[in-house]
Scaffold this motif. Structure first.
Motif, short mmCIF file in Angstrom:
data_model
loop_
_atom_site.label_atom_id
_atom_site.label_comp_id
_atom_site.label_asym_id
_atom_site.label_seq_id
_atom_site.Cartn_x
_atom_site.Cartn_y
_atom_site.Cartn_z
N MET A 1 1.00 4.93 -10.06
CA MET A 1 1.72 5.89 -10.87
C MET A 1 1.71 7.24 -10.16
O MET A 1 0.88 7.52 -9.33
CB MET A 1 1.07 5.98 -12.25
CG MET A 1 1.92 6.67 -13.28
SD MET A 1 3.54 5.96 -13.48
CE MET A 1 3.40 5.25 -15.05
N SER A 2 2.61 8.05 -10.52
CA SER A 2 2.79 9.34 -9.89
C SER A 2 1.87 10.39 -10.50
O SER A 2 1.46 10.29 -11.65
CB SER A 2 4.25 9.75 -10.07
OG SER A 2 4.43 11.07 -9.63
N ALA A 3 1.55 11.41 -9.74
CA ALA A 3 0.76 12.52 -10.24
C ALA A 3 1.62 13.54 -10.97
O ALA A 3 1.11 14.48 -11.55
CB ALA A 3 0.02 13.20 -9.10
N HIS A 4 2.95 13.35 -10.93
CA HIS A 4 3.86 14.29 -11.58
C HIS A 4 3.84 14.09 -13.09
O HIS A 4 3.68 12.99 -13.58
CB HIS A 4 5.30 14.09 -11.09
CG HIS A 4 5.46 14.29 -9.62
ND1 HIS A 4 5.29 15.51 -9.01
CD2 HIS A 4 5.75 13.42 -8.64
CE1 HIS A 4 5.48 15.39 -7.72
NE2 HIS A 4 5.76 14.12 -7.46
N GLN A 5 4.02 15.19 -13.82
CA GLN A 5 4.07 15.13 -15.27
C GLN A 5 5.42 14.59 -15.73
O GLN A 5 5.53 14.02 -16.80
CB GLN A 5 3.84 16.52 -15.85
CG GLN A 5 3.79 16.56 -17.34
CD GLN A 5 3.52 17.95 -17.87
OE1 GLN A 5 3.40 18.90 -17.10
NE2 GLN A 5 3.43 18.10 -19.17
N TYR A 6 6.45 14.73 -14.93
CA TYR A 6 7.80 14.32 -15.30
C TYR A 6 8.33 13.29 -14.30
O TYR A 6 7.84 13.17 -13.20
CB TYR A 6 8.74 15.52 -15.34
CG TYR A 6 8.27 16.59 -16.28
CD1 TYR A 6 8.41 16.44 -17.66
CD2 TYR A 6 7.66 17.74 -15.81
CE1 TYR A 6 7.96 17.41 -18.53
CE2 TYR A 6 7.21 18.72 -16.66
CZ TYR A 6 7.37 18.55 -18.03
OH TYR A 6 6.92 19.51 -18.88
N ASP A 7 9.37 12.59 -14.71
CA ASP A 7 10.03 11.62 -13.84
C ASP A 7 10.96 12.39 -12.90
O ASP A 7 11.95 12.95 -13.33
CB ASP A 7 10.83 10.64 -14.69
CG ASP A 7 11.70 9.73 -13.87
OD1 ASP A 7 11.33 9.43 -12.72
OD2 ASP A 7 12.74 9.30 -14.38
N HIS A 8 10.64 12.41 -11.62
CA HIS A 8 11.44 13.14 -10.66
C HIS A 8 12.46 12.27 -9.96
O HIS A 8 13.11 12.71 -9.03
CB HIS A 8 10.54 13.83 -9.62
CG HIS A 8 9.80 14.99 -10.19
ND1 HIS A 8 10.35 16.23 -10.33
CD2 HIS A 8 8.56 15.09 -10.68
CE1 HIS A 8 9.49 17.06 -10.86
NE2 HIS A 8 8.38 16.38 -11.09
N TRP A 74 8.48 5.09 -14.74
CA TRP A 74 8.37 6.25 -13.87
C TRP A 74 7.94 5.88 -12.46
O TRP A 74 8.21 6.62 -11.53
CB TRP A 74 7.40 7.26 -14.45
CG TRP A 74 8.02 8.12 -15.50
CD1 TRP A 74 9.20 7.92 -16.14
CD2 TRP A 74 7.46 9.30 -16.05
NE1 TRP A 74 9.41 8.90 -17.06
CE2 TRP A 74 8.36 9.76 -17.03
CE3 TRP A 74 6.29 10.00 -15.83
CZ2 TRP A 74 8.12 10.91 -17.77
CZ3 TRP A 74 6.05 11.13 -16.57
CH2 TRP A 74 6.97 11.59 -17.53
N GLY A 75 7.24 4.81 -12.27
CA GLY A 75 6.79 4.42 -10.94
C GLY A 75 7.99 4.14 -10.05
O GLY A 75 8.99 3.59 -10.48
N TRP A 76 7.90 4.48 -8.77
CA TRP A 76 9.06 4.33 -7.89
C TRP A 76 9.30 2.90 -7.50
O TRP A 76 10.36 2.57 -6.99
CB TRP A 76 8.94 5.25 -6.68
CG TRP A 76 7.91 4.86 -5.67
CD1 TRP A 76 6.58 5.15 -5.71
CD2 TRP A 76 8.13 4.15 -4.47
NE1 TRP A 76 5.97 4.64 -4.61
CE2 TRP A 76 6.89 4.03 -3.82
CE3 TRP A 76 9.25 3.60 -3.86
CZ2 TRP A 76 6.75 3.37 -2.61
CZ3 TRP A 76 9.09 2.95 -2.65
CH2 TRP A 76 7.86 2.85 -2.05
N ARG A 77 8.35 2.00 -7.74
CA ARG A 77 8.53 0.59 -7.42
C ARG A 77 8.96 -0.22 -8.63
O ARG A 77 8.93 -1.44 -8.61
CB ARG A 77 7.23 0.02 -6.88
CG ARG A 77 6.84 0.58 -5.54
CD ARG A 77 5.58 -0.10 -5.03
NE ARG A 77 5.01 0.64 -3.94
CZ ARG A 77 3.92 1.40 -4.05
NH1 ARG A 77 3.28 1.48 -5.18
NH2 ARG A 77 3.48 2.07 -3.01
N VAL A 78 9.36 0.42 -9.72
CA VAL A 78 9.75 -0.25 -10.95
C VAL A 78 11.28 -0.27 -11.05
O VAL A 78 11.92 0.77 -10.87
CB VAL A 78 9.15 0.47 -12.18
CG1 VAL A 78 9.58 -0.21 -13.46
CG2 VAL A 78 7.63 0.50 -12.08
#
Length: 132
Positions: A1-8, A74-78
């Motif tokens: 998962m990303s460390a970002h609070q939002y979906d970038h 939100w994960g980039w591999r999803v």
């Protein structure tokens, strides 16, 4: 998962397209430095291939449409669960014939909110006297 609070919008389609386009820009830049029309044309062709690959990955569900995705995606591999039907406001989906809006009686029309009495006026017309 990303460390970002939002979906970038970090997606497989975005990263792959960026990588291919970077190679194309490098080849075109090398063509400019060596004054080689063949390398410049090759770099532009690689850039066009990057566009097509990114579009194909987006349509396959490895990209994302405009707006925020559900937190579980939100994960980039999803993969994007909305991709098969197309994204409503996505140019790429519309070019592929997906995500068209309904026309006629079934169409959803945006509704402007009504200002309630007692609420302050939030929008003032340009060039008018807003002080009362």
């Amino acid at each position: 998962m990303s460390a970002h609070q939002y979906d970038h919008g970090h997606t497989v389609a975005g990263w792959v397209g960026f990588a291919i386009a970077s190679v194309g820009a490098g080849v075109a830049g090398l063509g400019v430095c060596t004054v080689s029309g063949v390398l410049i044309a090759g770099g532009l062709a690689i850039g066009f291939v990057a566009l097509l690959v990114t579009w194909a990955l987006h349509l396959a569900g490895w990209g994302k449409g405009p707006g925020v995705r559900p937190r579980a995606e939100w994960g980039w591999r999803v993969r994007d669960s909305a991709a098969p039907g197309g994204h409503e406001e996505c140019l790429g989906c519309r070019l592929a014939g997906r995500g068209r809006r309904a026309v006629g009686a079934d169409a959803v029309r945006p509704v402007m909110p009504v200002q309630r009495s007692g609420e302050p006026e939030t929008v003032a017309a340009v060039g008018t006297d807003s002080v009362r």
